[in-house]
Design an enzyme around this catalytic site. Structure first.
Site, short mmCIF file in Angstrom:
data_model
loop_
_atom_site.label_atom_id
_atom_site.label_comp_id
_atom_site.label_asym_id
_atom_site.label_seq_id
_atom_site.Cartn_x
_atom_site.Cartn_y
_atom_site.Cartn_z
N ALA A 34 0.97 -1.25 0.07
CA ALA A 34 -0.06 -0.08 0.01
C ALA A 34 0.93 1.21 0.22
CB ALA A 34 -0.84 0.08 1.20
N ALA A 78 2.97 -7.69 4.89
CA ALA A 78 2.46 -6.52 4.92
C ALA A 78 1.69 -6.26 6.68
CB ALA A 78 1.44 -6.09 4.10
N THR A 120 5.38 -12.22 14.83
CA THR A 120 6.42 -11.64 15.82
C THR A 120 6.11 -12.28 16.96
OG1 THR A 120 6.91 -9.72 17.11
CG2 THR A 120 4.74 -9.98 16.52
N ASP A 121 7.64 -12.36 17.68
CA ASP A 121 7.66 -13.05 19.04
C ASP A 121 6.88 -12.09 20.17
OD1 ASP A 121 9.30 -10.59 19.17
OD2 ASP A 121 11.00 -11.84 20.12
N GLU A 122 6.60 -10.80 19.72
CA GLU A 122 5.83 -10.05 20.89
C GLU A 122 4.34 -10.50 21.07
OE1 GLU A 122 5.60 -5.79 20.26
OE2 GLU A 122 7.78 -5.91 19.48
N TYR A 147 -0.36 -3.03 18.66
CA TYR A 147 0.73 -3.68 17.66
C TYR A 147 0.56 -5.08 17.91
CZ TYR A 147 4.53 -5.94 15.17
OH TYR A 147 5.20 -6.71 14.59
N LYS A 151 -1.08 -8.43 15.82
CA LYS A 151 -0.60 -9.63 15.30
C LYS A 151 -0.80 -10.96 15.88
CE LYS A 151 2.41 -9.50 12.72
NZ LYS A 151 2.40 -9.59 11.38
N ASP A 269 10.07 6.72 28.86
CA ASP A 269 10.13 5.32 28.71
C ASP A 269 8.58 5.15 27.78
OD1 ASP A 269 10.45 2.64 28.54
OD2 ASP A 269 10.52 2.26 30.55
P1 NAD Z 1 7.56 -2.10 7.90
O1 NAD Z 1 6.68 -1.43 8.51
O2 NAD Z 1 8.92 -1.95 7.50
O3 NAD Z 1 6.94 -2.45 6.51
C1 NAD Z 1 5.43 -2.82 6.29
C2 NAD Z 1 5.19 -2.83 4.86
O4 NAD Z 1 3.73 -3.00 4.76
C3 NAD Z 1 5.22 -1.39 4.19
O5 NAD Z 1 5.85 -1.59 2.90
C4 NAD Z 1 3.72 -0.96 4.01
O6 NAD Z 1 3.83 0.09 3.12
C5 NAD Z 1 2.89 -2.15 3.83
N1 NAD Z 1 1.64 -2.05 4.11
C6 NAD Z 1 1.30 -1.32 5.58
N2 NAD Z 1 -0.15 -1.49 5.57
C7 NAD Z 1 -0.46 -2.05 4.15
C8 NAD Z 1 -1.52 -2.58 3.66
N3 NAD Z 1 -2.86 -2.30 4.21
N4 NAD Z 1 -1.66 -3.21 2.49
C9 NAD Z 1 -0.52 -3.37 1.89
N5 NAD Z 1 0.64 -3.17 2.51
C10 NAD Z 1 0.62 -2.64 3.65
O7 NAD Z 1 7.43 -3.49 8.57
P2 NAD Z 1 8.59 -4.79 8.89
O8 NAD Z 1 9.55 -4.25 9.84
O9 NAD Z 1 9.36 -5.14 7.48
O10 NAD Z 1 7.82 -5.89 9.19
C11 NAD Z 1 7.18 -7.02 8.28
C12 NAD Z 1 6.44 -7.97 9.02
O11 NAD Z 1 7.37 -8.47 9.86
C13 NAD Z 1 5.30 -7.42 9.75
O12 NAD Z 1 4.28 -8.51 9.58
C14 NAD Z 1 5.85 -7.49 11.21
O13 NAD Z 1 4.59 -7.77 12.19
C15 NAD Z 1 6.79 -8.81 11.10
N6 NAD Z 1 8.10 -8.58 12.04
C16 NAD Z 1 8.86 -7.51 12.07
C17 NAD Z 1 9.87 -7.83 12.92
C18 NAD Z 1 10.96 -6.52 13.05
O14 NAD Z 1 11.95 -6.64 13.96
N7 NAD Z 1 10.75 -5.51 12.21
C19 NAD Z 1 10.06 -8.96 13.50
C20 NAD Z 1 9.32 -9.94 13.77
C21 NAD Z 1 8.26 -9.65 12.68
O1 DAU Z 2 10.22 -8.39 18.50
C1 DAU Z 2 9.89 -8.43 17.23
C2 DAU Z 2 9.16 -6.86 17.03
O2 DAU Z 2 10.49 -6.09 17.10
C3 DAU Z 2 8.47 -6.55 15.83
O3 DAU Z 2 7.47 -7.36 15.97
C4 DAU Z 2 8.31 -5.15 15.58
O4 DAU Z 2 7.61 -4.93 14.25
C5 DAU Z 2 9.48 -4.54 15.55
O5 DAU Z 2 9.25 -2.86 15.49
C6 DAU Z 2 10.43 -4.63 16.92
O6 DAU Z 2 9.30 -3.92 18.00
P1 DAU Z 2 10.12 -3.26 19.25
O7 DAU Z 2 9.08 -2.47 19.76
O8 DAU Z 2 10.85 -4.10 19.99
O9 DAU Z 2 11.31 -2.36 18.38
P2 DAU Z 2 11.83 -0.92 18.51
O10 DAU Z 2 12.81 -0.66 17.25
O11 DAU Z 2 10.79 0.06 18.29
O12 DAU Z 2 12.45 -0.81 19.72
C7 DAU Z 2 13.63 -1.56 20.12
C8 DAU Z 2 13.76 -1.26 21.89
O13 DAU Z 2 14.46 -0.13 21.81
C9 DAU Z 2 12.62 -1.16 22.66
O14 DAU Z 2 13.08 -1.53 23.94
C10 DAU Z 2 12.21 0.26 22.63
C11 DAU Z 2 13.79 0.70 22.85
N1 DAU Z 2 13.82 2.29 22.03
C12 DAU Z 2 13.17 2.54 20.88
C13 DAU Z 2 13.30 3.41 19.95
C14 DAU Z 2 12.74 3.86 18.66
C15 DAU Z 2 14.66 3.11 22.72
O15 DAU Z 2 15.49 2.69 23.87
N2 DAU Z 2 14.93 4.29 22.02
C16 DAU Z 2 14.11 4.53 20.84
O16 DAU Z 2 14.55 5.79 20.43
#
Ligand code: NAD
Ligand code: DAU
Length: 331
Positions: A34, A78, A120-122, A147, A151, A269
């Site tokens: 999207a 997505a 996600t592990d969350e 979030y 999930k 926090d």
């Molecule tokens: P991201 O936010 O970087 O990317 C999400 C993508 O989905 C974007 O390109 C966005 O445009 C698209 N999107 C959002 N809403 C949409 C919709 N309605 N239709 C189509 N596309 C849409 O996310 P990410 O960090 O790459 O995470 C990808 C997947 O992995 C997610 O399902 C997330 O829950 C999971 N995940 C992420 C992490 C992490 O550490 N980032 C860890 C474990 C699981």
């Molecule tokens: O565990 C998997 C998840 O990891 C995914 O499902 C999520 O999509 C992904 O965003 C991520 O979630 P977190 O909330 O753990 O990630 P984030 O990068 O937002 O933050 C990582 C840790 O760092 C968390 O404990 C919050 C902290 N943090 C985050 C930001 C942005 C800071 O201390 N300072 C910051 O500026």
């Protein structure tokens, strides 16, 4: 093999598409994305000629039905993915993560298409710092944020569609990813781009929260292993034994940038902030023979720093707005 990859313009999805084009030339890739604030078509520029890109939502039933009908497999990345955003406005999380997943499930059910669900592990909530336990596929669901609860709900939809309708699906729950193309709202790229700008890194609270870091290439190689050899209906936890607290991450980055170890700020926090995530990936390792390629976090982090240094044009346009948003919550 015709594969529909949702969210392919986001962080993990884009890296997955790159891996698909590089290592799986037999796969014909269509990306459905999207292009929300988190999606960036330029992340797919290096592979643009090798894929088909469709701009649209996973919650658009007619579009999803057509694209799934033209596919042999769907890999669903997505999502609305950022916890902090979900605390400010949960509504797009419900629409994309729940309604979007439901829409895809109905289409794969109708067309009999293989489906892999990225989660996600969350969904498991958090662990105490002094608890030796790790998350396993048997850990009860206990999500904390809008979030993670959406999930968790999407995972439960997949399980129900497997059991009730015989959908050919697998689920993976991965820990925190790092690597190229990650949006700079997220912890590691936010601090890297702050340091490039000469700004002090920002730690939420005391910074003792632990995340189980895995390189995005390793997450994606695990997904390929599940697509190749995973058991239908099964849940696989993906992690690479990368437990590190946020303070340690910031101090490693400060060292890489040649700055003093105390050259950072404590900021407000996150409400409901999960304390610790830790993954037991033995099912993935033992059953599917998967192992991570990035075993040294510091080396992976240095490569990621180099990537952000070399791709300022990719992240710079978002930087001021991301920081302005964090300033509103004192973060
Ligand atoms: P991201 O936010 O970087 O990317 C999400 C993508 O989905 C974007 O390109 C966005 O445009 C698209 N999107 C959002 N809403 C949409 C919709 N309605 N239709 C189509 N596309 C849409 O996310 P990410 O960090 O790459 O995470 C990808 C997947 O992995 C997610 O399902 C997330 O829950 C999971 N995940 C992420 C992490 C992490 O550490 N980032 C860890 C474990 C699981
Ligand atoms: O565990 C998997 C998840 O990891 C995914 O499902 C999520 O999509 C992904 O965003 C991520 O979630 P977190 O909330 O753990 O990630 P984030 O990068 O937002 O933050 C990582 C840790 O760092 C968390 O404990 C919050 C902290 N943090 C985050 C930001 C942005 C800071 O201390 N300072 C910051 O500026």
């Amino acid at each position: 093999m015709r594969m529909l990859i949702t969210g392919g313009a986001g962080f993990i999805g884009a890296n997955f598409v790159h891996q698909a084009v590089r290592e799986h030339p037999d796969v014909r890739v269509t990306v459905l994305d999207a292009l929300t604030y988190a999606g960036d078509r330029s992340s797919l520029a290096p592979v643009a000629d090798a894929i088909t890109f469709v701009e649209g939502s996973v919650a658009d039933a007619a579009l999803v039905d057509r694209l799934v009908g033209e596919s042999d497999a769907v890999v669903h990345f997505a999502a609305e993915s950022h916890n902090d955003n979900s605390l400010n406005d949960p509504s797009p999380f419900v629409e994309t993560n729940l309604v979007g997943t439901y829409t895809l499930l109905e289409a794969v059910r109708k067309h009999g298409v293989r489906y892999h669900h990225i989660s996600t592990d969350e969904v498991y909530g958090d662990l105490a710092l002094d608890d030796p336990a790790k998350f396993t596929p048997e850990t009860p669901y206990n999500p904390s944020s809008p979030y993670s609860s959406t999930k968790a709900g999407s995972d439960l939809l997949v399980r129900a569609w497997v059991r009730s309708f015989g959908v050919q699906a697998t689920i993976s729950n991965c820990s925190n990813n790092y690597g190229p193309y990650q949006h700079i709202e997220k912890f590691i790229p936010r601090q890297i781009t702050n340091l490039i700008d000469g700004v002090r890194p920002k730690l939420y609270g005391a910074g003792l929260n632990v995340r189980d870091w895995i390189h995005v290439e390793d997450h994606n190689s695990a997904v390929w292993a599940i697509l190749d050899r995973g058991r239908i209906g099964e849940t696989y936890l993906i992690g690479a034994d990368g437990e590190t607290n946020n303070l340690q991450v910031v101090q490693t980055l400060l060292e890489v940038f040649g700055r003093d170890a105390d050259d950072f700020d404590h900021v407000n926090d996150r409400p409901g902030h999960d304390m610790r995530y830790a993954i037991d990936a033995s099912r993935l390792r033992d059953e599917l023979g998967w192992s991570p390629g990035f075993t040294d976090f510091r080396t992976g982090l240095e490569a990621t720093v180099d990537w952000y240094r070399g791709h300022e044009a990719w992240w710079r346009p978002a930087k001021a707005a991301v920081e302005a948003k964090y300033a509103q919550t004192g973060q």
